[in-house]
Design a protein around this motif. Structure first.
Motif, PDB file in Angstrom:
ATOM      1  N   PRO A  97       0.726  -1.260   0.062  1.00 39.70           N
ATOM      2  CA  PRO A  97      -0.102  -0.098   0.025  1.00 39.70           C
ATOM      3  C   PRO A  97       0.759   1.087  -0.050  1.00 39.70           C
ATOM      4  O   PRO A  97       2.151   1.323   0.499  1.00 39.70           O
ATOM      5  CB  PRO A  97      -0.847  -0.228   1.129  1.00 39.70           C
ATOM      6  N   SER A  98       0.013   2.193  -0.481  1.00 33.93           N
ATOM      7  CA  SER A  98       1.191   3.501  -0.420  1.00 33.93           C
ATOM      8  C   SER A  98       1.630   3.838   1.068  1.00 33.93           C
ATOM      9  O   SER A  98       0.999   4.015   1.790  1.00 33.93           O
ATOM     10  CB  SER A  98       0.189   4.778  -1.206  1.00 33.93           C
ATOM     11  N   PRO A  99       2.801   4.234   0.985  1.00 27.15           N
ATOM     12  CA  PRO A  99       3.419   4.617   2.459  1.00 27.15           C
ATOM     13  C   PRO A  99       3.028   5.980   2.673  1.00 27.15           C
ATOM     14  O   PRO A  99       3.271   6.569   3.968  1.00 27.15           O
ATOM     15  CB  PRO A  99       4.729   4.666   2.165  1.00 27.15           C
ATOM     16  N   TYR A 100       2.317   6.748   1.872  1.00 30.62           N
ATOM     17  CA  TYR A 100       2.052   8.236   1.871  1.00 30.62           C
ATOM     18  C   TYR A 100       0.373   8.214   2.320  1.00 30.62           C
ATOM     19  O   TYR A 100      -0.179   9.160   2.747  1.00 30.62           O
ATOM     20  CB  TYR A 100       2.139   8.858   1.044  1.00 30.62           C
ATOM     21  N   ASP A 101      -0.186   6.983   2.497  1.00 35.45           N
ATOM     22  CA  ASP A 101      -1.654   6.942   3.078  1.00 35.45           C
ATOM     23  C   ASP A 101      -1.554   6.285   4.453  1.00 35.45           C
ATOM     24  O   ASP A 101      -1.359   5.113   4.402  1.00 35.45           O
ATOM     25  CB  ASP A 101      -2.599   6.446   2.291  1.00 35.45           C
ATOM     26  N   ARG A 102      -1.744   6.842   5.636  1.00 37.94           N
ATOM     27  CA  ARG A 102      -1.575   6.261   6.816  1.00 37.94           C
ATOM     28  C   ARG A 102      -2.532   5.443   7.181  1.00 37.94           C
ATOM     29  O   ARG A 102      -2.605   4.551   8.067  1.00 37.94           O
ATOM     30  CB  ARG A 102      -1.419   7.393   7.882  1.00 37.94           C
ATOM     31  N   ASN A 103      -3.809   5.167   6.708  1.00 36.24           N
ATOM     32  CA  ASN A 103      -4.737   4.451   6.892  1.00 36.24           C
ATOM     33  C   ASN A 103      -5.413   3.728   5.502  1.00 36.24           C
ATOM     34  O   ASN A 103      -6.568   3.668   5.337  1.00 36.24           O
ATOM     35  CB  ASN A 103      -5.980   5.185   7.511  1.00 36.24           C
ATOM     36  N   LEU A 104      -4.461   3.025   4.901  1.00 36.41           N
ATOM     37  CA  LEU A 104      -4.661   2.240   4.038  1.00 36.41           C
ATOM     38  C   LEU A 104      -4.060   0.912   4.133  1.00 36.41           C
ATOM     39  O   LEU A 104      -2.850   0.770   4.225  1.00 36.41           O
ATOM     40  CB  LEU A 104      -4.274   2.815   2.733  1.00 36.41           C
ATOM     41  N   ALA A 105      -4.897  -0.307   3.722  1.00 40.92           N
ATOM     42  CA  ALA A 105      -4.182  -1.679   3.922  1.00 40.92           C
ATOM     43  C   ALA A 105      -4.419  -2.194   2.464  1.00 40.92           C
ATOM     44  O   ALA A 105      -5.088  -1.680   1.448  1.00 40.92           O
ATOM     45  CB  ALA A 105      -5.293  -2.633   4.841  1.00 40.92           C
ATOM     46  N   GLY A 106      -3.624  -3.162   2.458  1.00 44.57           N
ATOM     47  CA  GLY A 106      -3.772  -3.807   0.883  1.00 44.57           C
ATOM     48  C   GLY A 106      -4.112  -5.225   0.802  1.00 44.57           C
ATOM     49  O   GLY A 106      -3.341  -6.216   1.783  1.00 44.57           O
ATOM     50  N   TRP A 107      -4.780  -5.585  -0.133  1.00 41.03           N
ATOM     51  CA  TRP A 107      -5.212  -6.990  -0.070  1.00 41.03           C
ATOM     52  C   TRP A 107      -4.465  -7.665  -1.385  1.00 41.03           C
ATOM     53  O   TRP A 107      -4.440  -7.082  -2.504  1.00 41.03           O
ATOM     54  CB  TRP A 107      -6.581  -7.162  -0.573  1.00 41.03           C
ATOM     55  N   PHE A 108      -3.582  -8.744  -1.377  1.00 38.77           N
ATOM     56  CA  PHE A 108      -2.866  -9.345  -2.398  1.00 38.77           C
ATOM     57  C   PHE A 108      -3.739 -10.099  -3.408  1.00 38.77           C
ATOM     58  O   PHE A 108      -4.576 -11.103  -2.846  1.00 38.77           O
ATOM     59  CB  PHE A 108      -1.829 -10.239  -1.894  1.00 38.77           C
ATOM     60  N   GLY A 109      -4.034  -9.490  -4.517  1.00 40.66           N
ATOM     61  CA  GLY A 109      -5.036 -10.116  -5.459  1.00 40.66           C
ATOM     62  C   GLY A 109      -4.370 -11.230  -6.054  1.00 40.66           C
ATOM     63  O   GLY A 109      -5.090 -11.860  -6.792  1.00 40.66           O
ATOM     64  N   GLY A 110      -3.198 -11.654  -5.784  1.00 43.10           N
ATOM     65  CA  GLY A 110      -2.712 -13.008  -6.403  1.00 43.10           C
ATOM     66  C   GLY A 110      -3.243 -14.164  -5.655  1.00 43.10           C
ATOM     67  O   GLY A 110      -2.944 -15.474  -5.930  1.00 43.10           O
ATOM     68  N   ALA A 111      -3.795 -13.964  -4.437  1.00 42.30           N
ATOM     69  CA  ALA A 111      -4.454 -14.956  -3.526  1.00 42.30           C
ATOM     70  C   ALA A 111      -5.873 -14.784  -3.742  1.00 42.30           C
ATOM     71  O   ALA A 111      -6.596 -14.029  -4.254  1.00 42.30           O
ATOM     72  CB  ALA A 111      -3.878 -14.861  -2.259  1.00 42.30           C
ATOM     73  N   VAL A 112      -6.571 -15.611  -2.923  1.00 43.94           N
ATOM     74  CA  VAL A 112      -8.101 -15.877  -2.749  1.00 43.94           C
ATOM     75  C   VAL A 112      -8.451 -14.531  -2.132  1.00 43.94           C
ATOM     76  O   VAL A 112      -7.924 -13.592  -1.416  1.00 43.94           O
ATOM     77  CB  VAL A 112      -8.424 -17.122  -2.051  1.00 43.94           C
ATOM     78  N   THR A 113      -9.795 -14.163  -2.434  1.00 43.95           N
ATOM     79  CA  THR A 113     -10.624 -13.005  -1.648  1.00 43.95           C
ATOM     80  C   THR A 113     -10.885 -13.503  -0.252  1.00 43.95           C
ATOM     81  O   THR A 113     -11.052 -14.676  -0.174  1.00 43.95           O
ATOM     82  CB  THR A 113     -11.739 -12.581  -2.332  1.00 43.95           C
ATOM     83  N   PRO A 114     -10.971 -12.636   0.667  1.00 38.21           N
ATOM     84  CA  PRO A 114     -11.224 -13.151   2.180  1.00 38.21           C
ATOM     85  C   PRO A 114     -12.814 -13.880   2.197  1.00 38.21           C
ATOM     86  O   PRO A 114     -13.762 -13.366   1.636  1.00 38.21           O
ATOM     87  CB  PRO A 114     -11.323 -11.876   3.020  1.00 38.21           C
ATOM     88  N   GLY A 115     -12.766 -14.863   2.627  1.00 39.10           N
ATOM     89  CA  GLY A 115     -13.968 -15.845   2.747  1.00 39.10           C
ATOM     90  C   GLY A 115     -14.039 -16.975   1.837  1.00 39.10           C
ATOM     91  O   GLY A 115     -14.742 -17.934   1.875  1.00 39.10           O
ATOM     92  N   GLN A 116     -13.022 -16.806   0.819  1.00 36.02           N
ATOM     93  CA  GLN A 116     -12.832 -18.003  -0.145  1.00 36.02           C
ATOM     94  C   GLN A 116     -12.115 -19.071   0.458  1.00 36.02           C
ATOM     95  O   GLN A 116     -11.660 -18.838   1.435  1.00 36.02           O
ATOM     96  CB  GLN A 116     -12.096 -17.688  -1.349  1.00 36.02           C
ATOM     97  N   SER A 117     -12.220 -20.306   0.003  1.00 37.53           N
ATOM     98  CA  SER A 117     -11.570 -21.419   0.369  1.00 37.53           C
ATOM     99  C   SER A 117     -10.055 -21.154   0.327  1.00 37.53           C
ATOM    100  O   SER A 117      -9.800 -20.834  -0.977  1.00 37.53           O
ATOM    101  CB  SER A 117     -11.994 -22.868  -0.013  1.00 37.53           C
ATOM    102  N   GLY A 118      -9.243 -21.091   1.001  1.00 39.68           N
ATOM    103  CA  GLY A 118      -7.981 -20.799   0.943  1.00 39.68           C
ATOM    104  C   GLY A 118      -7.352 -19.780   1.963  1.00 39.68           C
ATOM    105  O   GLY A 118      -7.965 -19.720   2.891  1.00 39.68           O
ATOM    106  N   THR A 119      -6.126 -19.294   1.897  1.00 43.11           N
ATOM    107  CA  THR A 119      -5.732 -18.225   2.722  1.00 43.11           C
ATOM    108  C   THR A 119      -5.678 -16.836   1.937  1.00 43.11           C
ATOM    109  O   THR A 119      -5.024 -16.795   1.013  1.00 43.11           O
ATOM    110  CB  THR A 119      -4.298 -18.697   3.252  1.00 43.11           C
ATOM    111  N   ALA A 120      -6.436 -15.886   2.630  1.00 43.65           N
ATOM    112  CA  ALA A 120      -6.469 -14.714   1.966  1.00 43.65           C
ATOM    113  C   ALA A 120      -5.526 -13.864   2.773  1.00 43.65           C
ATOM    114  O   ALA A 120      -5.192 -14.109   3.916  1.00 43.65           O
ATOM    115  CB  ALA A 120      -7.819 -13.805   2.004  1.00 43.65           C
TER     116      ALA A 120
END
Length: 215
Positions: A97-120
């Motif tokens: 995530p941008s180091p200049y936005d103090r309140n931003l998280a990043g989801w790695f799009g190469g893995a599953v989305t949260p809630g899918q089978s697997g590890t997000a």
């Protein structure tokens, strides 16, 4: 540091390791000594995954279909932040995530989305050039606390934390952290451990959580 550059052939655990390392690189370049003097909170050794990994299994909902996350909330440590997709940069490295936005998280799009089978996987900075980052307080999280991920489809995937630990960057246990467990899981990751001005943080705080509810 740059261990691989072939996004078409290597995904999953190896790709996520690049996220961990890249976050560390960014954090070494950012932050100020004035506010870092006390350091971010660090997990207790007793909170690391172990027997809790199996003990935490409860009657859980089945896997959800794919739907990107839009927000992460961890009420116990006052995290409430938008989530942006992070992918690969021009050199084949996974972006942070941008180091200049103090309140931003990043989801790695190469893995599953949260809630899918697997590890997000959701990553965030512990600090930024302006001060504390979105995951500064992640190390204070405890077992049994909830992590809520709001998704594009309007559902909120609720995960229960079963472990939190600091792992060394130079011996990162990728298979254990990112490997599939047979249930929908989530990892929250930021930098942690000892901080050295000439080398940055020596480890990563890793929160392990399992899907336990859907709203």
């Amino acid at each position: 540091m740059h261990g691989w550059t072939d996004p078409g052939r290597r995904r999953g655990a190896w790709g996520v390791v690049a996220v961990v390392l890249l976050v560390g690189v960014h954090l070494v370049r950012g932050g100020t000594e004035e506010w870092r003097s006390g350091g971010p909170p660090q997990p207790l050794a007793a909170a690391a995954p172990g027997a809790a990994r199996t003990a935490a299994v409860v009657a859980a909902p089945g896997p959800l279909p794919a739907s990107p996350p839009v927000r992460v909330r961890v009420p116990a440590v006052r995290i409430d932040a938008p989530v942006a997709r992070v992918g690969l940069d021009a050199e084949g490295w996974i972006e942070a995530p941008s180091p200049y936005d103090r309140n931003l998280a990043g989801w790695f799009g190469g893995a599953v989305t949260p809630g899918q089978s697997g590890t997000a996987v959701v990553v965030g900075h512990v600090d930024t050039p302006e001060g504390r980052g979105v995951f500064y307080d992640l190390g204070a999280l405890a077992r049994g606390r909830s992590v809520e991920i709001a998704r594009t489809d309007g559902r909120t995937a609720v995960f229960t934390v079963y472990g939190i630990e600091v792992v060394p960057k130079d011996a990162f246990p990728a298979d254990r952290v990112y490997g599939a467990t047979g249930t929908p899981e989530l990892r929250l990751i930021t930098c942690g451990g000892r901080y050295a001005p000439d080398g940055g943080y020596e480890g990563n705080v890793v929160v392990s959580a399992r899907l336990t509810a859907v709203r």
